[in-house]
Design an enzyme around this catalytic site. Sequence first.
Site, PDB file in Angstrom:
ATOM      1  N   ASN A  10       0.851  -1.189   0.000  1.00 56.91           N
ATOM      2  CA  ASN A  10       0.000   0.000   0.000  1.00 56.91           C
ATOM      3  C   ASN A  10       0.894   1.248   0.000  1.00 56.91           C
ATOM      4  O   ASN A  10       1.663   1.454   0.940  1.00 56.91           O
ATOM      5  CB  ASN A  10      -0.890  -0.044   1.254  1.00 56.91           C
ATOM      6  CG  ASN A  10      -1.842   1.130   1.347  1.00 56.91           C
ATOM      7  OD1 ASN A  10      -1.862   1.995   0.474  1.00 56.91           O
ATOM      8  ND2 ASN A  10      -2.623   1.160   2.404  1.00 56.91           N
ATOM      9  N   LYS A  12      -0.076   4.199   0.315  1.00 55.39           N
ATOM     10  CA  LYS A  12      -0.734   5.225   1.154  1.00 55.39           C
ATOM     11  C   LYS A  12      -0.605   6.593   0.477  1.00 55.39           C
ATOM     12  O   LYS A  12      -0.619   6.672  -0.757  1.00 55.39           O
ATOM     13  CB  LYS A  12      -0.166   5.194   2.581  1.00 55.39           C
ATOM     14  CG  LYS A  12      -0.414   3.829   3.253  1.00 55.39           C
ATOM     15  CD  LYS A  12      -0.398   3.881   4.755  1.00 55.39           C
ATOM     16  CE  LYS A  12      -0.801   2.514   5.323  1.00 55.39           C
ATOM     17  NZ  LYS A  12      -0.856   2.462   6.762  1.00 55.39           N
ATOM     18  N   HIS A  94     -10.143   0.058   4.448  1.00 52.35           N
ATOM     19  CA  HIS A  94      -8.862   0.173   5.152  1.00 52.35           C
ATOM     20  C   HIS A  94      -9.072   0.942   6.457  1.00 52.35           C
ATOM     21  O   HIS A  94      -9.937   1.825   6.523  1.00 52.35           O
ATOM     22  CB  HIS A  94      -7.834   0.884   4.263  1.00 52.35           C
ATOM     23  CG  HIS A  94      -6.449   0.807   4.830  1.00 52.35           C
ATOM     24  ND1 HIS A  94      -6.020   1.624   5.846  1.00 52.35           N
ATOM     25  CD2 HIS A  94      -5.415  -0.024   4.549  1.00 52.35           C
ATOM     26  CE1 HIS A  94      -4.766   1.301   6.158  1.00 52.35           C
ATOM     27  NE2 HIS A  94      -4.378   0.308   5.391  1.00 52.35           N
ATOM     28  N   GLU A 142      -5.745  -6.215  10.213  1.00 50.81           N
ATOM     29  CA  GLU A 142      -4.702  -5.261  10.603  1.00 50.81           C
ATOM     30  C   GLU A 142      -5.099  -4.584  11.918  1.00 50.81           C
ATOM     31  O   GLU A 142      -5.978  -3.713  11.913  1.00 50.81           O
ATOM     32  CB  GLU A 142      -4.550  -4.160   9.552  1.00 50.81           C
ATOM     33  CG  GLU A 142      -4.108  -4.629   8.193  1.00 50.81           C
ATOM     34  CD  GLU A 142      -3.578  -3.466   7.349  1.00 50.81           C
ATOM     35  OE1 GLU A 142      -2.478  -3.604   6.824  1.00 50.81           O
ATOM     36  OE2 GLU A 142      -4.257  -2.431   7.237  1.00 50.81           O
ATOM     37  N   ILE A 147      -0.420  -0.438  13.140  1.00 48.23           N
ATOM     38  CA  ILE A 147      -0.186   0.124  11.807  1.00 48.23           C
ATOM     39  C   ILE A 147       0.850   1.242  11.901  1.00 48.23           C
ATOM     40  O   ILE A 147       0.742   2.142  12.726  1.00 48.23           O
ATOM     41  CB  ILE A 147      -1.505   0.640  11.183  1.00 48.23           C
ATOM     42  CG1 ILE A 147      -2.427  -0.548  10.857  1.00 48.23           C
ATOM     43  CG2 ILE A 147      -1.233   1.463   9.927  1.00 48.23           C
ATOM     44  CD1 ILE A 147      -3.775  -0.159  10.276  1.00 48.23           C
ATOM     45  N   GLY A 182       2.859  -3.220  10.679  1.00 51.33           N
ATOM     46  CA  GLY A 182       4.218  -3.356  11.200  1.00 51.33           C
ATOM     47  C   GLY A 182       5.109  -4.364  10.500  1.00 51.33           C
ATOM     48  O   GLY A 182       6.236  -4.608  10.918  1.00 51.33           O
ATOM     49  N   ALA A 203       3.070  -1.319   4.260  1.00 52.26           N
ATOM     50  CA  ALA A 203       3.361  -0.007   3.682  1.00 52.26           C
ATOM     51  C   ALA A 203       4.711   0.515   4.145  1.00 52.26           C
ATOM     52  O   ALA A 203       5.725   0.386   3.456  1.00 52.26           O
ATOM     53  CB  ALA A 203       2.250   0.980   4.035  1.00 52.26           C
ATOM     54  N   SER A 204       4.758   1.098   5.359  1.00 49.42           N
ATOM     55  CA  SER A 204       5.919   1.903   5.766  1.00 49.42           C
ATOM     56  C   SER A 204       7.247   1.157   5.769  1.00 49.42           C
ATOM     57  O   SER A 204       8.283   1.766   5.474  1.00 49.42           O
ATOM     58  CB  SER A 204       5.664   2.521   7.148  1.00 49.42           C
ATOM     59  OG  SER A 204       5.294   1.542   8.086  1.00 49.42           O
TER      60      SER A 204
HETATM   61  O1  G3P Z   1      -2.194  -1.061   4.393  1.00 46.99           O
HETATM   62  C1  G3P Z   1      -1.082  -1.455   5.097  1.00 46.99           C
HETATM   63  C2  G3P Z   1      -1.028  -0.877   6.433  1.00 46.99           C
HETATM   64  O2  G3P Z   1      -2.105  -0.320   6.993  1.00 46.99           O
HETATM   65  C3  G3P Z   1       0.037  -1.348   7.334  1.00 46.99           C
HETATM   66  O3  G3P Z   1       0.887  -0.260   7.395  1.00 46.99           O
HETATM   67  O4  G3P Z   1       3.001   0.855   7.662  1.00 46.99           O
HETATM   68  O5  G3P Z   1       2.259  -0.822   9.339  1.00 46.99           O
HETATM   69  O6  G3P Z   1       2.979  -1.576   7.100  1.00 46.99           O
HETATM   70  P1  G3P Z   1       2.347  -0.466   7.918  1.00 46.99           P
END
Ligand code: G3P
Length: 223
Positions: A10, A12, A94, A142, A147, A182, A203-204
């Site tokens: 993602n 984002k 989401h 999630e 997150i 995470g 994502a991050s």
């Molecule tokens: O859509 C993926 C997300 O919500 C998780 O984000 O940055 O924790 O990988 P992250």
Amino acid sequence: MVQKPMIVLNFKTYAESMGANAVRMAKYCGEVSEESGVEIIAVPQIPDIARVADSVKIPVYAQHIDGVGAGGYTGHITADCVRSAGAQGCLINHSERRMLLADVDSALQFAKKAGLTAIVCTNNIAVTSAAAALAPEYVAIEPPALIGSGIPVSKADPGIVTGSVEAVKKVNPYVKVLCGAGISTGEDVAAALDLGAYGVLLASGVIKAKDQKAALIDLISKV
Ligand code: G3P
């Protein structure tokens, strides 16, 4: 060595994966997917879908669609429109773009009609069960608190993943379960698969990495 997972990245609204950066990020995904044989899906911002889809062969998904079709609506995102821009699937509900259950259902029906593969995101086991009852192709569990934390759900809250897998089996065994929050390393992915997840949504860990391609390579290193 574990099964090959599905990896959903993602983008984002991070600046590091927007506009020209979205194309570069998606190309990294394409290269790593081709080299490894692991399915990687790019999920850019909606206005970037067309330019990304025109630049890569991997599937491109939308971050959101609304439960409305063609007609007198303003500022909505329709399944048909993201499909014609080049998306093959979409996220729905989401944590950062929550919807009412009835609207999730409606968005899902529009996704199906448009031929989009749907990933319905959920925040706990009960919501996962409700989402599975709507019969999307995927649900993605999630926990919101994890997150963007860098603390992987597969280690911090394994029970929510195994609980979701079990709940989905009871409600609709055809729905595949992803997990996210995470996740950033190959170990995190391997742990997720060991818990019964079909793949991960993240994502991050990749988007914010200094070397995004190296982070992607690490992500699939244990499969
Ligand atoms: O859509 C993926 C997300 O919500 C998780 O984000 O940055 O924790 O990988 P992250």
